[in-house]
Every structure is written in C-alpha cells, then in structure tokens.
Scaffold this active site. Structure first.
Site, mmCIF file in Angstrom:
data_model
loop_
_atom_site.group_PDB
_atom_site.id
_atom_site.type_symbol
_atom_site.label_atom_id
_atom_site.label_comp_id
_atom_site.label_asym_id
_atom_site.label_seq_id
_atom_site.Cartn_x
_atom_site.Cartn_y
_atom_site.Cartn_z
ATOM 1 N N LYS A 151 8.048 -7.107 4.068
ATOM 2 C CA LYS A 151 9.128 -6.144 3.821
ATOM 3 C C LYS A 151 8.695 -4.761 4.306
ATOM 4 O O LYS A 151 7.797 -4.152 3.729
ATOM 5 C CB LYS A 151 9.495 -6.059 2.342
ATOM 6 C CG LYS A 151 10.804 -5.258 2.121
ATOM 7 C CD LYS A 151 10.927 -4.680 0.748
ATOM 8 C CE LYS A 151 10.244 -3.353 0.586
ATOM 9 N NZ LYS A 151 10.928 -2.222 1.291
ATOM 10 N N CYS A 164 -2.757 8.041 3.342
ATOM 11 C CA CYS A 164 -3.348 7.760 2.025
ATOM 12 C C CYS A 164 -4.761 8.324 1.920
ATOM 13 O O CYS A 164 -5.184 8.784 0.864
ATOM 14 C CB CYS A 164 -3.379 6.258 1.766
ATOM 15 S SG CYS A 164 -1.746 5.498 1.676
ATOM 16 N N GLU A 178 -1.629 13.482 -5.507
ATOM 17 C CA GLU A 178 -1.465 13.238 -4.074
ATOM 18 C C GLU A 178 -0.168 13.893 -3.599
ATOM 19 O O GLU A 178 0.916 13.511 -4.040
ATOM 20 C CB GLU A 178 -1.440 11.736 -3.785
ATOM 21 C CG GLU A 178 -1.359 11.417 -2.306
ATOM 22 C CD GLU A 178 -1.334 9.927 -2.022
ATOM 23 O OE1 GLU A 178 -1.941 9.491 -1.039
ATOM 24 O OE2 GLU A 178 -0.681 9.181 -2.797
ATOM 25 N N GLU A 198 -3.721 -1.277 -1.525
ATOM 26 C CA GLU A 198 -4.241 -0.068 -0.879
ATOM 27 C C GLU A 198 -3.286 1.044 -1.259
ATOM 28 O O GLU A 198 -2.150 1.094 -0.797
ATOM 29 C CB GLU A 198 -4.325 -0.268 0.630
ATOM 30 C CG GLU A 198 -5.222 0.760 1.304
ATOM 31 C CD GLU A 198 -4.442 1.902 1.914
ATOM 32 O OE1 GLU A 198 -4.347 2.956 1.243
ATOM 33 O OE2 GLU A 198 -3.938 1.755 3.026
#
Length: 476
Positions: A182, A290, A387, A256
C-alpha cells in the site's frame, strides 16, 4: 557583479502523466471499490491525477492472489529463476529512470536533482542487489534451510515513494515471498508505474499487488489473516498501533519509524565539510527524512563561528520549483505537513529558542517553508524532542564528549547519528556508545542496499538492506 541562476526546468511531459491510475491486483490493473483519491502536486496545488483506491474486498482479493502466487508459483520457483525476474525489473527501472524521476518530483515535491540522482538510482540498485541474493540464501548464514514466509503486507510513506517501494519489494521477492503493498495516500503514482514495470517484466500474476488508499486500507492489509509478514515505514504513532494489533498473531513484523538524529560536530572537525554535511542532513528532501540530522550538537568553543558559516551556506539554498534543476529545497509534501511544521516552529519561538530563517524568496503558490535554524535550544523544548519532519534544525552546544553523548542519547528515538571529528578513536568511541541504528562518520545520509538500516527504541526494530535485511523475510 552578481551571479544568478537561469531557470533550468525539466519537462513535465517526460513523466507521461495519465489522467487516472488504477490499482494493480493479480497481474492486472483494475478499478478499486474505494473512494477515488486525487493526487496533488504540492508545488502548485494542482490535481495531477485521479487514483482508484481499494475497498476491504479488494484487500482480501489482493492477499488471496498473493497467496495463490506464492503457493503455486513464486514460493516454489528456484532462486536462480526468481533472480531473472528481479534483475529484469531493475533494468526496466534504470531504463525508465528519467520518467520516474520527473513523476516522483511532480507527485512528491522533491527537487528533480534528488529524484534523478538519489531516489531512482538507489531504487534500481535495491533490485539489482537483491537479484544477486535470490539463489544464495542457503549461504547467507541464516540457517540450513531458509524458507519464504508467504505473503508480505507492506505499507510505505510519502517521503521516498519509489525508493521505499523498491526497498520493501526487492528483498521480499528475492526470498520467495509474494507482496501486497500500500503506497502513501499522497504519493501513489510512482508505485503504480512500478506496477507497470512489474507487469512488463512478466512476473507471474499475484506475485506483486499494489493497492492505493488511505490509512483504513493499510489497517485492513496489516490485520488480514492471510498476511504472514508486515513491513511498515512511517510514524512512530502508527507503528505502535500496528505492533499492538499484531501482538500474539504470530506474524513477523519490522518497523522503521521516526527519528530525531543528532549530528555532532567537534572542535577539530573540518568545518566547511561539516557545514555541508549538516545542510545535507536536514535540508535534503525538505527534511522529510526519518533519519534526518535534525539536532545539531556543536562544541561550545566553535559554536558561534560554525553557526555563522551555517547561516551563510543555508542562505545560498535555492527554494522553489522542484522541476528546476537548480532547486535545492522543493515543496513540503502536503498542506497538512506544512501546518505541522509551522506549529512546531511557533512552539520553538514561544519556548525561547532563537529562530533564524533563510531570507530566500518563496513561491506564491504551493506548500513551501524556508530553511530554518534554531539556536539557544534546550533539551526540554518540543523542537528538540519531537520529529518535525521538515527543513528545521535545532542547534545545541556541548563542552565534552561525555556531554555530547548524553545529549545525543537523550531521546526516545534511535535511528541514526553523525559524528564530525578528525580523530578516528573519537569516532569509534562515540559510535560504540550512541544508541542509533546507523552512525555516519564525517558524512551523512549515505545509503547503500548492501548495508543494513534500522533503528532502536521508538525508531522501530528490524533491519532492511544487506544480508541482515533478508532475515525479516525468511523462516529461519
């Protein structure tokens, strides 16, 4: 005399953009039963294409197709034969590199030079590399009889759409698994062109299925009882939900997730080289990375000089049209993400950090944010803990290696870190103690399919890439 860059736009016609795209199930492009979504160009806010999405019934159909393909064809196929298909995909990705790069830039907002020079070549490299592993799994040191797990359900993010698809699909295929993938809701187009390549490579029907949609489609896939392995790259919050949902099911899982990497500059570092590394670490791909080096830890004795050099360098970054080959920083991927960045930057100012933003002009249309550096940041501030996933750097200082280490590890994340120093012994000392899955020395954001990548703590678990990354797709 002043020097100005003349516009150098890449032709968008190269992308071969279609008005509509359909999902790919059981070897065919078919209409999905979900509500169609519109893919938007973040640089102009124009609709690029309409994309059909999967319903719950479509997810079930895709998983069942993948199961048939695994049981009847792909799982039984000798590794040397699987390698031929994977190698064919790699060649086709390389052959269509320019088309894929332009389409990625249009759909994602990243500069064309990054899509052209990093994303697409690395995507092809993952297929080339894993094609070589397909007939060597017995010699990988992962047990005497490694076997595929079955059906892999894979959910990828919007920051590296084609690269993440390749990163996930290539090792799964090499190990004999079949795939239902997806793509992200805002960036499905290059994954669907990859499906065209997979069809042209004549993979048996059902070996790879690509089903666009929003989070509900991802949840349906992750929780489907026919899936044996889940691989997810995305936010820590969603990763926690997935881990909780799969607890006790027996499904294999790799995550991850987010990061808040420290880029540590010591007083003996080559400063100009370090400045380039800091810029690459946080402003590459608009900070939508990331493992971005979003926390600068600079030794106190050089902090003032280093920040001055950093400001001067960031001031030269060109922000604008992602298709212009001169552009360094493109568009933020979506209005939602831009709003989040703006909110976190405002919190930094409210909490007392000193904001400096590049004086660069921003386009009137599209989702843009000027490269920003915060100084006088304390570890308790949100901009030092959360983040941001945008072109925003938080600078802190330290006096000793022990203090640098303590500040670098003062985070719930643990995906990456960078160390800048001329002393090899210091690099090794820091690398051994930094709680991060990847530690770069005098460089940053260096990736290779032969090297495993992954994190600790709230950055997830499991490794992708290299020999270690194969284990996640094998029953050993």
């Amino acid at each position: 005399m002043t020097w100005e860059y003349a516009p150098a736009p890449e032709s968008r016609a190269i992308a071969n953009l279609k008005p509509s795209y359909r999902m790919f199930v059981d070897g065919e492009f078919v209409e999905g039963g979900g509500e169609p979504l519109k893919s938007v160009n973040p640089a102009t806010e124009e609709v690029l294409a309409e994309v059909s999405t999967a319903s719950a019934a479509d997810v079930d159909r895709a998983v069942k197709a993948a199961r048939r393909a695994h049981d009847k064809t792909w799982g039984r196929m000798p590794g040397a034969e699987r390698a031929k298909y994977i190698y064919r995909i790699a060649r086709m990705v390389a052959e269509r590199a320019r088309e894929l790069a332009v389409l990625e830039s249009l759909d994602n907002g990243k500069p064309i030079k990054e899509a052209r020079d990093t994303d697409v070549p690395t995507a092809a490299a993952h297929f080339f590399y894993h094609a070589g592993w397909a007939d060597k799994l017995d010699y990988a040191g992962l047990g005497p009889d490694p076997r595929p797990l079955g059906v892999a359900g894979q959910v990828i993010p919007w920051n590296f759409p084609l690269l993440m698809a390749s990163w996930k699909i290539a090792p799964a295929l090499a190990c004999g698994n079949t795939v239902v993938l997806k793509p992200a809701e805002t960036t499905p187009l290059t994954a669907l062109v990859l499906a065209e390549i997979i069809q042209q490579a004549e993979l048996p029907p059902g070996v790879v299925n690509i089903i666009p949609g929003a989070g509900d489609v991802g949840a349906e896939l992750v929780n489907h009882p026919g899936v044996n392995k889940v691989a997810f790259t995305g936010s820590t919050e969603v990763g926690k939900v997935i881990q909780s949902a799969l607890a006790g099911t027996g499904k294999k899982l790799t995550l991850e997730l987010g990061g808040k990497a420290a880029n540590i500059v010591f007083d003996d570092a080559p400063l100009d080289q370090a400045v380039e590394g800091i810029v690459n670490g946080i402003f590459f791909n608009q900070g939508h990375v990331c493992c971005a080096g979003s926390r600068l830890l600079v030794q106190e004795s050089i902090a003032e000089e280093f920040l001055a050099r950093l400001h001067a360098r960031v001031s030269t970054l060109r922000v604008g049209d992602p298709l212009d080959k001169n552009t360094d920083v493109g568009a933020i991927n979506s209005r939602e993400q831009l709003t989040r960045i703006q909110g976190l930057v405002a919190s930094g100012e409210q909490e007392g950090a000193e904001r400096w933003s590049s004086p660069c002009p921003l386009p009137d249309k599209g989702f843009y944010f000027a490269p920003t550096v915060f100084a006088n940041v304390s570890q308790s501030m949100r901009i030092a803990r959360e983040e941001i996933f945008g072109p925003v750097l938080s600078a802190l200082t330290f006096r000793t290696p022990d203090e640098a280490l303590a500040k670098a590890n003062n985070t719930p994340y643990g995906l990456s870190a960078g160390v800048w120093t001329e002393k090899g012994s210091r690099i090794l000392w820091m690398a051994d103690r930094l709680r991060a899955g990847v530690v770069w020395a005098n460089t940053f954001n260096r990736f290779d399919p032969t090297a495993p990548f992954g994190g600790y703590q709230e950055s997830g678990f499991g490794r992708e890439g290299g020999r270690a990354g194969l284990e996640a797709y094998l029953d050993v």
